[in-house]
Design an enzyme around this catalytic site. Structure first.
Site, PDB file in Angstrom:
ATOM      1  N   THR A  14       0.822  -1.212   0.000  1.00  0.00           N
ATOM      2  CA  THR A  14       0.000   0.000   0.000  1.00  0.00           C
ATOM      3  C   THR A  14       0.853   1.258   0.000  1.00  0.00           C
ATOM      4  O   THR A  14       0.488   2.263  -0.618  1.00  0.00           O
ATOM      5  CB  THR A  14      -0.939   0.003   1.220  1.00  0.00           C
ATOM      6  OG1 THR A  14      -1.805  -1.132   1.158  1.00  0.00           O
ATOM      7  CG2 THR A  14      -1.774   1.267   1.275  1.00  0.00           C
ATOM      8  N   ASP A  88      -0.178  -6.580   4.816  1.00  0.00           N
ATOM      9  CA  ASP A  88      -0.876  -7.856   4.940  1.00  0.00           C
ATOM     10  C   ASP A  88       0.033  -8.975   5.435  1.00  0.00           C
ATOM     11  O   ASP A  88      -0.431  -9.903   6.108  1.00  0.00           O
ATOM     12  CB  ASP A  88      -1.509  -8.266   3.608  1.00  0.00           C
ATOM     13  CG  ASP A  88      -2.805  -7.513   3.328  1.00  0.00           C
ATOM     14  OD1 ASP A  88      -3.343  -6.892   4.268  1.00  0.00           O
ATOM     15  OD2 ASP A  88      -3.269  -7.541   2.177  1.00  0.00           O
TER      16      ASP A  88
END
Length: 320
Positions: A14, A88
């Site tokens: 991200t 993640d």
């Protein structure tokens, strides 16, 4: 570049992502773009190791990143390493680095972001600033800089999807990761989720698929059903190590329940209970230990965060 410099290893995530017109995001920024204006060009060497969503990272991808860390740490001209990583699987790759790099002579700091680079609330630049400060603090070790905090890797997990302060520890624990070397790329460790009333089909499917080890995402303090306990007993009898963790995000796990499917029953069947590590990190620890050639005693000691009674694998592979 100055004689003493930082190495920044970019992997996507991200922090490197922008949103497309359809609202989806993808990593499109390299390490140089992410560091622009935050560190002098002559003070940083950028390694663009990967450019992907960390949810896609295989054990081979994580090994690739950790190998890049190890190369950087071995260079006497490097005074710190910063890894830009998706959230993640940040807890997994950072733990693998802590296990395989061991006690590095310089700081190794992982960071990422919850919000994309083009989001008005983007937290990437602030996380990079804190991480850069940590790499310059001359405190050796493997750390995670996130949400304004510097966190140890052991027992770390992502606890929220929508806040900048995303990471925390399952429990404050003084355990130190073991030092184990060996390529995890070819190791298969499956995580099996066990909802209430779980049957044994997924445990046995993992065994049939050739899993080298299994981590159970059990209930509560590590509980499940008698059917699963029977499958675990068969797995252990076949030489497949099984670690019990929990879907509960925080707290110490103790195998205290009986009744046929409790944690005590799993322990009696030969499973190893993880007091602190949640499923993602338990998987990484087990994979690293298997890759190092560790036996059951060494794996049990590592899971429990203690030194084994005896050296169970060659000293060149596992140091305590």
């Amino acid at each position: 570049m100055s004689a003493q410099h930082l190495v920044v290893i970019a992997t996507g995530g991200t922090i490197a992502s922008r949103r497309s017109p359809d609202g989806s995001s993808a990593p499109v920024l390299g390490g140089g773009a992410l560091l622009h204006g935050l560190a002098p060009d002559d003070d940083v060497r950028v390694v663009d190791a990967l450019a992907a969503d960390s949810a896609t990272f295989t054990l081979a991808d994580m090994q690739h990143i950790v190998d890049a860390v190890a190369v950087a740490v071995a260079d006497d001209a490097v005074r710190g390493v910063l890894v830009l990583h998706g959230t993640d699987s940040l807890e997994e790759t950072s733990l693998l680095a802590a296990i395989q790099v061991g006690d590095p002579r310089v700081p190794v700091v992982f960071t990422g972001a919850q919000f994309t680079a083009d989001d008005p609330a983007s937290d990437g630049p602030d996380n990079i600033r804190v991480a850069l400060a940590a790499t310059r603090a001359a405190v050796p070790g493997v750390w995670v800089a996130f949400g304004g905090r510097i966190l140890s890797t052991w027992g770390l997990s992502k606890l929220t999807t929508d806040r900048a302060d995303a990471f925390g520890h399952a429990r404050r624990d003084a355990a130190t990761p073991p030092h184990a070397t060996g390529d995890v790329s070819a190791v298969r460790v499956d995580v099996v989720a066990l909802p209430p009333g779980a049957d044994d089909i997924h445990v046995r499917a993992s065994l049939a698929a050739g899993a080298d080890g299994i981590v159970l995402e059990a209930l509560g303090s590590g509980n499940t059903t008698p059917t699963v306990v029977a499958a675990v007993r068969d797995a252990v009898a076949d030489g497949i190590p099984v670690i019990v963790s929990s879907r509960v995000p925080r707290g110490l796990l103790v195998p205290s329940y009986g009744g046929g499917g409790g944690g005590a029953d799993l322990a009696a069947a030969g499973a190893l209970h993880s007091p602190t590590l949640r499923p993602g990190q338990a998987r990484i620890l087990l994979a690293a230990m298997l890759a190092a050639g560790a036996d059951r005693d060494a794996i049990a000691a590592a899971v429990e965060g203690r030194a084994p009674d005896r050296m169970s694998v060659p000293r060149r592979s596992l140091l305590w």
